[in-house]
Write a protein that holds these residues in place. Structure first.
Motif, short mmCIF file in Angstrom:
data_model
loop_
_atom_site.label_atom_id
_atom_site.label_comp_id
_atom_site.label_asym_id
_atom_site.label_seq_id
_atom_site.Cartn_x
_atom_site.Cartn_y
_atom_site.Cartn_z
N SER A 20 0.70 -1.16 -0.06
CA SER A 20 -0.06 0.03 0.11
C SER A 20 0.83 1.38 0.17
CB SER A 20 -0.90 -0.12 1.31
OG SER A 20 -1.87 -0.93 1.04
N ILE A 21 2.13 1.24 0.74
CA ILE A 21 2.91 2.53 0.85
C ILE A 21 3.39 2.52 -0.58
CG2 ILE A 21 5.04 3.21 1.75
CD1 ILE A 21 4.02 1.92 4.39
N ILE A 22 3.99 1.46 -1.01
CA ILE A 22 4.58 1.41 -2.36
C ILE A 22 3.65 2.18 -3.43
CG2 ILE A 22 5.70 0.42 -4.26
CD1 ILE A 22 6.78 -1.60 -2.00
N ASN A 23 2.42 1.58 -3.36
CA ASN A 23 1.45 2.22 -4.43
C ASN A 23 1.23 3.55 -4.29
OD1 ASN A 23 1.17 -0.27 -5.81
ND2 ASN A 23 -0.57 -1.05 -4.54
N SER A 24 0.85 3.87 -2.94
CA SER A 24 1.04 5.52 -2.56
C SER A 24 1.86 6.26 -3.17
CB SER A 24 0.72 5.56 -1.13
OG SER A 24 -0.51 4.91 -0.76
N ILE A 25 3.25 6.06 -2.84
CA ILE A 25 4.42 6.60 -3.45
C ILE A 25 4.36 6.67 -4.99
CG2 ILE A 25 7.02 6.65 -3.56
CD1 ILE A 25 6.78 5.63 -0.76
N ALA A 26 4.10 5.55 -5.69
CA ALA A 26 4.13 5.62 -7.00
C ALA A 26 2.88 6.54 -7.64
CB ALA A 26 4.03 4.01 -7.64
N THR A 27 1.99 6.61 -6.73
CA THR A 27 0.90 7.36 -7.47
C THR A 27 1.35 9.00 -7.20
OG1 THR A 27 -1.05 5.72 -6.77
CG2 THR A 27 -1.72 8.26 -6.96
N ILE A 28 1.75 9.25 -6.02
CA ILE A 28 2.41 10.51 -5.97
C ILE A 28 3.42 10.93 -6.87
CG2 ILE A 28 3.72 12.03 -4.28
CD1 ILE A 28 2.49 10.43 -2.05
N LEU A 29 4.22 10.09 -7.20
CA LEU A 29 5.32 10.40 -8.00
C LEU A 29 4.89 10.14 -9.61
CD1 LEU A 29 8.50 8.46 -6.47
CD2 LEU A 29 7.72 10.87 -6.38
N GLY A 30 3.54 9.57 -9.76
CA GLY A 30 3.19 9.78 -11.15
C GLY A 30 3.70 8.41 -11.89
#
Length: 78
Positions: free
Chosen positions: A67-77
């Motif tokens: 979940s954390i990795i997916n959130s970071i990926a979303t933030i970074l686009g």
């Protein structure tokens, strides 16, 4: 209870001896295979419960990490 690359291990803290191991099943419908020393038979229900709790904690930790990795990926686009 310790976790190594291949399995969870129940270790006697006084001797350092592994008294039970739980492996994830790779085939069939079994989710986990537990090997244990014969002297644990009278308390096998507690051994199984210990492995179930640890496996649940392990899975929740991995879910949180993803979940954390997916959130970071979303933030970074990404």
């Amino acid at each position: 209870m310790t976790l190594n690359k291949h399995c969870l291990q129940l270790v006697d803290t006084t001797t350092g001896h592994t008294v039970a191991k739980a492996h994830n099943a790779r085939e069939g419908k079994r989710k986990m295979h537990i090997e244990y020393e014969p002297e644990l038979t009278p308390m096998l229900d507690m051994v199984v419960l210990s492995f179930v709790i640890c496996e649940g904690n392990r899975r929740r930790a991995w879910d949180n990490l993803y979940s954390i990795i997916n959130s970071i990926a979303t933030i970074l686009g990404v």
